[in-house]
Design an enzyme around this catalytic site. Sequence first.
Site, mmCIF file in Angstrom:
data_model
loop_
_atom_site.group_PDB
_atom_site.id
_atom_site.type_symbol
_atom_site.label_atom_id
_atom_site.label_comp_id
_atom_site.label_asym_id
_atom_site.label_seq_id
_atom_site.Cartn_x
_atom_site.Cartn_y
_atom_site.Cartn_z
ATOM 1 N N GLU A 183 0.956 -1.408 -0.019
ATOM 2 C CA GLU A 183 0.053 -0.114 -0.020
ATOM 3 C C GLU A 183 0.852 1.239 -0.168
ATOM 4 O OE1 GLU A 183 -4.068 -1.490 1.605
ATOM 5 O OE2 GLU A 183 -2.950 -0.687 3.145
ATOM 6 N N GLU A 289 -5.961 -7.182 -1.582
ATOM 7 C CA GLU A 289 -6.504 -7.286 -0.273
ATOM 8 C C GLU A 289 -7.917 -7.112 -0.446
ATOM 9 O OE1 GLU A 289 -4.680 -4.713 2.869
ATOM 10 O OE2 GLU A 289 -2.493 -5.327 2.370
#
Length: 509
Positions: A183, A289
């Site tokens: 991320e 995710e």
Amino acid sequence: MLKKRMRKFVAVALCCILSTGWTLSGTNQVSAAASVAKGADIGWLSQLEANGYTWKDQNGVQKDALQILKDNGVDSVRLRVFVNPPSSFTYKGSDGVTSYLGFNDKAGVVAMARRADALGLRIMIDFHYSDVWADPGKQIKPASWEGHSFNQLLTDVYDHTYDVMNTLKSYNIYPEWVQVGNEINYGMVWPEGKDTNFGQLTQLINSGYDAVKTVSPSSKVVVHLAYGQQNAHFRTWFDKFQNNGGKWDVIGISGYMAPGTNYMPRTEEFAYNLNDMAARYNKEVMVSEFGGRYDDPENTYSALVSELDAIKSVPNGKGIGVFYWEPESAPGALPDGYPLGAAKVVGTKQLQFTKAISAYNSNSPFDTSKKFKIVNRNSGKALNITGGSTQDGAAVQQWTYSSWNSQKFYLLDSGNGNYRIQNVNSMKLLDIENSSLNDGAKNIQWSNNWGLNQLWKLTSLSGGYVQIQNGNSGKLLDINGASTADGASTIQWFNNGGSNQQWAVSQTN
């Protein structure tokens, strides 16, 4: 994972091919995957096991957690790796909340990779380049790298990546995918690798890329950003990365479902972004995710099916996988109460997987990431919410198809051919008034109440038509009096074989 944001969410809310899909040839090569990966990030598993937890499947049978996941269609695992995590494998954030990190130093990751490999599962390694969580809110430089020059940091990234990959190689494990950074919307290895200096950020990523390819040339390097619905952000980020000479194979997004029943608009945003990324950069894409509420397994199941369908629908086979983040977890087993797993506490130190994870075994014939129109065979007219109403109790009628949102529906997969049929305009579900069992009872829309009267089984007929059977009454969706007129009402009726009880369900924009 977005730990910082999820802790805020918790405070408010609670106050990826079969095992033979790839093979090792005794070289550094991994054969191409034959289908979309159905994955699970299992970074907490070994720590929960060490704490005494065991798992049951949805039928209450105790088994190894990895075996349960595999039985539910999981064919891939994702393992995060930290540089030098605390010996307690816990992290206390700036908000004072303590979380488990999982046994995710090199030794722990290699041990879990060997265990997954023995089950024939495909493997992704996720490098955080931190001693603790890395996400959009924090990318904390490893303590052992403090004070290093930028050139030394490039070496640090390379050496750490090479070391982990080479150790896996020593056990004949060649990950199919490797994430360089987690991320990293705003960079990694702060402050030197912040996105405000994209040239340096790109060099750090490329250093990790080079290390991966040195050890395992066939491993696909994933660059992963959060906020998967924000297409403009992704375009800006990857344009900069590309213009700075960035090297990567796959674009990964975080695609957590929006809370509650009305998650489909967010899923459509994910799908749009995935398609655009694949086309704009000619790269493969994946959902690195995914997560949904552990205590809302029906919606989480449907949302996971939809995201998997969105990946499968990316043109030219460029959608390659979806990974559920920590499905083996439940709030009662974690100090931070993380709520987006796919398990629940059912006894002392005992967890049970919910229906949600079985979404990977869905065999729906419909692409549930899309919108549909539902047209009556007899009249040729489409289901419509009367007057475009958004109110509970509004009648469902037929009307000449005019591409109104009141004539468009989402099919929320509930498994075994059953769906909740959600209107795009009102976000309410098709329902039978007062849960009636009688012939002639009105078809209406109503807010989701999880009743069987809102569940519909779509059964295929010859000619591409379906019957739509109510889960409560067992009766069929019907046009009153076999009318062909605009405005005719929809009802339920026993199966009489009429064409007014047959429907064409097709995608629409």
